[in-house]
Design a protein around this motif. Structure first.
Motif, PDB file in Angstrom:
ATOM      1  N   SER A   1       0.876  -1.169   0.000  1.00 55.78           N
ATOM      2  CA  SER A   1       0.000   0.000   0.000  1.00 55.78           C
ATOM      3  C   SER A   1       0.912   1.217   0.000  1.00 55.78           C
ATOM      4  O   SER A   1       2.126   1.091  -0.148  1.00 55.78           O
ATOM      5  N   ASP A   2       0.313   2.383   0.188  1.00 52.29           N
ATOM      6  CA  ASP A   2       1.162   3.573   0.251  1.00 52.29           C
ATOM      7  C   ASP A   2       1.901   3.635   1.584  1.00 52.29           C
ATOM      8  O   ASP A   2       2.767   4.469   1.775  1.00 52.29           O
ATOM      9  N   LYS A   3       1.552   2.752   2.518  1.00 53.46           N
ATOM     10  CA  LYS A   3       2.172   2.795   3.842  1.00 53.46           C
ATOM     11  C   LYS A   3       3.276   1.766   4.022  1.00 53.46           C
ATOM     12  O   LYS A   3       3.996   1.793   5.012  1.00 53.46           O
TER      13      LYS A   3
ATOM     14  N   VAL B   1       4.316   2.074  -2.093  1.00 51.91           N
ATOM     15  CA  VAL B   1       5.727   2.328  -1.772  1.00 51.91           C
ATOM     16  C   VAL B   1       6.645   1.910  -2.921  1.00 51.91           C
ATOM     17  O   VAL B   1       7.738   2.461  -3.063  1.00 51.91           O
ATOM     18  N   LEU B   2       6.197   0.974  -3.758  1.00 50.82           N
ATOM     19  CA  LEU B   2       7.057   0.545  -4.871  1.00 50.82           C
ATOM     20  C   LEU B   2       7.375   1.718  -5.794  1.00 50.82           C
ATOM     21  O   LEU B   2       8.478   1.831  -6.316  1.00 50.82           O
ATOM     22  N   ASP B   3       6.376   2.595  -5.987  1.00 50.61           N
ATOM     23  CA  ASP B   3       6.605   3.758  -6.849  1.00 50.61           C
ATOM     24  C   ASP B   3       7.721   4.631  -6.283  1.00 50.61           C
ATOM     25  O   ASP B   3       8.514   5.204  -7.023  1.00 50.61           O
TER      26      ASP B   3
ATOM     27  N   ILE C   1     -14.204  -0.332   9.497  1.00 51.15           N
ATOM     28  CA  ILE C   1     -14.795  -0.550   8.174  1.00 51.15           C
ATOM     29  C   ILE C   1     -13.734  -1.109   7.223  1.00 51.15           C
ATOM     30  O   ILE C   1     -13.989  -2.000   6.432  1.00 51.15           O
ATOM     31  N   ALA C   2     -12.513  -0.590   7.358  1.00 54.73           N
ATOM     32  CA  ALA C   2     -11.471  -0.967   6.402  1.00 54.73           C
ATOM     33  C   ALA C   2     -11.017  -2.412   6.586  1.00 54.73           C
ATOM     34  O   ALA C   2     -10.675  -3.080   5.633  1.00 54.73           O
ATOM     35  N   ASP C   3     -10.995  -2.898   7.792  1.00 54.61           N
ATOM     36  CA  ASP C   3     -10.556  -4.253   8.116  1.00 54.61           C
ATOM     37  C   ASP C   3      -9.181  -4.607   7.553  1.00 54.61           C
ATOM     38  O   ASP C   3      -8.181  -4.319   8.176  1.00 54.61           O
ATOM     39  N   ASP C   4      -9.124  -5.194   6.345  1.00 52.31           N
ATOM     40  CA  ASP C   4      -7.807  -5.656   5.915  1.00 52.31           C
ATOM     41  C   ASP C   4      -6.872  -4.494   5.554  1.00 52.31           C
ATOM     42  O   ASP C   4      -5.660  -4.607   5.678  1.00 52.31           O
ATOM     43  N   MET C   5      -7.459  -3.373   5.124  1.00 56.18           N
ATOM     44  CA  MET C   5      -6.641  -2.182   4.878  1.00 56.18           C
ATOM     45  C   MET C   5      -6.041  -1.683   6.186  1.00 56.18           C
ATOM     46  O   MET C   5      -4.973  -1.089   6.226  1.00 56.18           O
ATOM     47  N   ALA C   6      -6.786  -1.931   7.276  1.00 64.04           N
ATOM     48  CA  ALA C   6      -6.398  -1.403   8.577  1.00 64.04           C
ATOM     49  C   ALA C   6      -4.997  -1.855   8.960  1.00 64.04           C
ATOM     50  O   ALA C   6      -4.255  -1.133   9.618  1.00 64.04           O
ATOM     51  N   TYR C   7      -4.627  -3.039   8.496  1.00 65.31           N
ATOM     52  CA  TYR C   7      -3.336  -3.601   8.852  1.00 65.31           C
ATOM     53  C   TYR C   7      -2.196  -2.661   8.454  1.00 65.31           C
ATOM     54  O   TYR C   7      -1.306  -2.376   9.239  1.00 65.31           O
ATOM     55  N   SER C   8      -2.288  -2.162   7.219  1.00 66.33           N
ATOM     56  CA  SER C   8      -1.211  -1.287   6.769  1.00 66.33           C
ATOM     57  C   SER C   8      -1.318   0.086   7.422  1.00 66.33           C
ATOM     58  O   SER C   8      -0.318   0.740   7.678  1.00 66.33           O
ATOM     59  N   LEU C   9      -2.562   0.507   7.700  1.00 68.07           N
ATOM     60  CA  LEU C   9      -2.741   1.819   8.332  1.00 68.07           C
ATOM     61  C   LEU C   9      -2.242   1.826   9.773  1.00 68.07           C
ATOM     62  O   LEU C   9      -1.662   2.799  10.241  1.00 68.07           O
ATOM     63  N   LEU C  10      -2.446   0.697  10.449  1.00 68.85           N
ATOM     64  CA  LEU C  10      -2.092   0.629  11.861  1.00 68.85           C
ATOM     65  C   LEU C  10      -0.609   0.899  12.080  1.00 68.85           C
ATOM     66  O   LEU C  10      -0.218   1.524  13.052  1.00 68.85           O
TER      67      LEU C  10
ATOM     68  N   LEU D   1      -0.156   4.483  11.906  1.00 70.78           N
ATOM     69  CA  LEU D   1      -0.800   5.141  13.042  1.00 70.78           C
ATOM     70  C   LEU D   1       0.008   5.005  14.328  1.00 70.78           C
ATOM     71  O   LEU D   1      -0.159   5.788  15.251  1.00 70.78           O
ATOM     72  N   SER D   2       0.867   3.979  14.398  1.00 68.62           N
ATOM     73  CA  SER D   2       1.691   3.834  15.597  1.00 68.62           C
ATOM     74  C   SER D   2       2.959   4.669  15.497  1.00 68.62           C
ATOM     75  O   SER D   2       3.751   4.688  16.430  1.00 68.62           O
ATOM     76  N   GLY D   3       3.177   5.290  14.360  1.00 68.71           N
ATOM     77  CA  GLY D   3       4.382   6.095  14.186  1.00 68.71           C
ATOM     78  C   GLY D   3       5.513   5.232  13.690  1.00 68.71           C
ATOM     79  O   GLY D   3       6.107   4.485  14.448  1.00 68.71           O
ATOM     80  N   SER D   4       5.795   5.296  12.391  1.00 66.68           N
ATOM     81  CA  SER D   4       6.810   4.409  11.837  1.00 66.68           C
ATOM     82  C   SER D   4       7.787   5.187  10.965  1.00 66.68           C
ATOM     83  O   SER D   4       7.397   6.053  10.194  1.00 66.68           O
TER      84      SER D   4
END
Lengths: 339, 336
Positions: free
Chosen positions: A228-230, A288-290, B176-185, B188-191
């Protein structure tokens, strides 16, 4: 449906007759009161009743045998073949699809497209019971299911609530591997009384996997990752897609000591992995690949030289985790390796 | 004469120690815990005999250097922002989190990732920055930032309310996002795992601007410590001071959150460390809080990479792990 009711009631009638009562209590503590016409029936000729009973027994004998099933929360006894099944994870919908059984409800996150087309085409219409993360207990109970199949990881905390609605089987779905899922598929087949059908379908599946495994014979390393973008999350051989790749005899660039299913991977770790083939499932358009492609280090990567960077549908590779999706993954790899 | 009053040698020593700790953390994070077995020699060679074909040097130059620099500057920013917040509210438990800047950035980023509210094709960084400014701006206005009748409590209450609103919105999105949430989390924790030179070029200009504004408030903060009325009677324009402090906190925190996500507790711990070493003069405290924050984030980043290598643990988790006991310590100390 009517057939099961008939057996149930006819059993009741016989029981009532032997006990000379019009109220029956079964092992689960449920009380049954005989309907008026059933009381009349008891008083009618024994012969007629026997014929009716034997006939219905003969038609539906397969369904009467109680099945004991081991699952992640102990043993569940299934007394009659369930016909209204609610599943709370995609991999179980896949297992039902190959058993030719349509679930009445699926926790599909309110989006039917999250189920892969090959599963969707095999099952009838279903009702959404909310998100996999937090399915709606109300929606589940309104469907009056006679079996619920839930994810032992995600739904641990609502197991008791689910049991109050209907008998519930708990199996691993999130983070399940290919081999684990095969066992679960067979257990689900047993629960819905479709062992022969599923076994013959699995036989076909093993033939396909075996054929592709014999065909591939490659020393290259293969990696699937969601991006993803993250960030990037590499799926190791302990994840579903990773274990399917391993099942096909293909190598993983991830160190076998690493037992995490999903590995958060920065650019530095990715350069170290440096796979020959990279299959990516994208959550967002820009990833992130971009960003990484703009770095001078991108030139060092094998996928940059060989152009073996392939975008794949994330639903099939990451969400579905079933036998049908394993076939999709295998066929996708085949089409890429030997176009 | 004035200079030795402002910077007594003993306190300069503390700043010197802080700089040493920061540099050690900085250099260690340039080569520590790598899949490529980087060594301190590689760092040295990068500066004395740069070799473009050397992969170790390339990794340090393209990945490690921007990451460590960013970590240090973000720590510096958050440390200063925390100091300004504590100075403004005269409350030792205040931190930039109060300004709802992190939660604003988190909320808009989460909404944007879901394309629920795709914001005019802006990049993620721009969206996070807009969110940060919105959250902070709302608290500033609700907290009576522009009124002449200041009340620190009002600012704190506004912060709690807006934070609560934005956090619950973010949670709704994550569910709502569920599986997207994984990457967001992770974010959100500061990375710091996704940092490269482009992040650095976004970070430094605004950080510099924020630092200038922050420096200009030192005298005012010293007097504000005596109470707002005393400060006003000594000739400080309290409203103008307040606006400058809020602006500096807003800029410093927004840009840090935009680049690395919300890194918790740095803004709370760093000013306390600085106060323990350097007393209560803000001319001394400002660099000391900044340096403590920078050292903290550099070391936390190093630790975060060593927890389950080669996977990355968000640095915000480490700072929170250090910060929570510290917070409890502050409460207990306050009790006595």
């Amino acid at each position: 449906m009517g057939c099961f009711k008939a057996i149930d009631r006819s059993q009741l009638v016989v029981l009532a007759k032997t006990k000379k009562t019009n109220e029956i209590k079964n092992g689960n503590g449920y009380h049954y009161r005989l309907l008026f016409y059933e009381v009349i029936m008891i008083q009618r000729s024994t012969l007629l009743l026997s014929i009716l009973f034997i006939a219905s027994f003969g038609v539906c004998s397969a369904q009467i045998q109680a099945i004991e099933l081991e699952h992640d929360k102990g043993t569940l006894v299934i007394k009659k073949t369930p016909s209204r099944i609610v599943v709370l994870a995609f991999s179980f919908a896949d297992a039902l699809a190959i058993a030719d059984v349509s679930p009445v409800g699926i926790a599909d996150d309110g989006d039917i497209n999250k189920l892969i087309p090959s599963v969707r085409s095999r099952i009838g219409t279903w009702q959404s019971v909310g998100s996999r993360y937090q399915p709606s207990l109300e929606a589940i109970s309104s469907l009056k299911p006679d079996l619920i199949i839930a994810d032992s990881g995600r739904h641990q905390s609502i197991y008791n609530d689910l049991m109050a609605i209907a008998p519930t089987l708990m199996f691993k779905s999130q983070g399940v591997t290919y081999r684990e899922n095969l066992q679960i598929t067979q257990k689900i087949a047993k629960a819905v009384n479709k062992v022969d059908l599923v076994n013959s379908r699995l036989e076909e599946h093993f033939q396909l996997m075996g054929r592709l495994k014999a065909k591939f014979k490659s020393n290259d390393t293969f990696q699937f990752a969601v991006i993803s973008d993250k960030g990037m999350w590499a799926h190791s051989p302990d994840s579903y897609a990773g274990s399917v790749i391993a099942e096909l005899g293909l190598n993983s660039p991830i160190d076998s000591k690493n037992k995490n299913a999903y590995i958060s991977t920065g650019f530095e770790q990715f350069i170290k992995l440096n796979p020959d083939w990279l299959f990516v499932g994208k959550y967002t358009n820009r990833t992130v690949l971009d960003k990484w492609k703009e770095s001078p280090l991108w030139k060092l990567l094998k996928i940059n030289k060989s152009k073996q960077l392939i975008s794949v549908p994330i639903n099939e590779w990451s969400l579905a985790s079933g036998v049908l999706s394993a076939e999709k993954i295998a066929l996708e790899i085949e089409s890429q390796i030997q176009p | 004469m004035t200079l030795s009053f402002l910077f007594p040698p003993k306190k300069l020593m503390s700043v010197f120690i802080l700089i040493t700790v920061l540099l050690m953390g900085f250099v260690c994070s340039l080569y520590g815990q790598s899949e490529f077995s980087l060594r301190v020699n590689d760092v040295w060679n990068l500066f004395v005999s740069y070799d473009e074909s050397n992969i170790n040097q390339q990794i340090i130059l393209s990945l490690r250097l921007p990451r460590s620099l960013t970590a240090a500057v973000i720590g510096f920013n958050l440390g200063i922002a925390g100091l300004l917040m504590q100075g403004l509210t005269r409350n030792p438990l205040a931190s930039p989190t109060l300004f709802a800047i992190s939660s604003g950035a988190a909320c808009l980023t989460a909404l944007n990732s879901l394309t629920v509210a795709s914001i005019g094709g802006l990049s993620n960084e721009a969206v996070a920055f807009v969110g940060a400014l919105t959250g902070g701006g709302l608290v500033f206005l609700l907290g009576g930032g522009l009124s002449s009748n200041q009340n620190a409590l009002r600012l704190i209450l506004a912060g709690i309310a807006i934070n609560g609103l934005l956090t619950s919105l973010t949670r709704a999105v994550l569910i709502i996002a569920d599986d997207m949430a994984y990457s967001l989390l992770h974010w959100l924790s500061g990375s710091l795992s996704g940092i490269d030179w482009s992040s650095w070029s976004q970070l430094w200009p605004l950080s510099l601007l924020g630092l200038f504004i922050a420096t200009s408030t030192c005298r005012g903060l010293n007097l504000n410590a005596l109470g707002e009325q005393t400060a006003a009677s000594l000739g400080v324009n309290v409203t103008w001071l307040r606006i400058r402090i809020c602006l500096a906190v807003l800029i410093l925190t927004s840009i840090s959150v935009t680049v690395a996500g919300p890194i918790a507790f740095v803004g709370l711990i760093a000013p306390h460390l600085a106060r323990a070493w350097c007393g209560s003069n803000h001319f001394m405290l400002l660099p000391a809080a900044g340096l403590s924050g920078a050292a903290l984030v550099c070391w936390a980043d190093l630790v975060s990479r060593n927890i389950i290598p080669p996977a990355e643990t968000p640095v915000g988790i480490i700072t929170a792990l250090i910060g929570t006991p510290f917070f409890i310590y502050l409460i207990l100390k306050g009790k006595r």
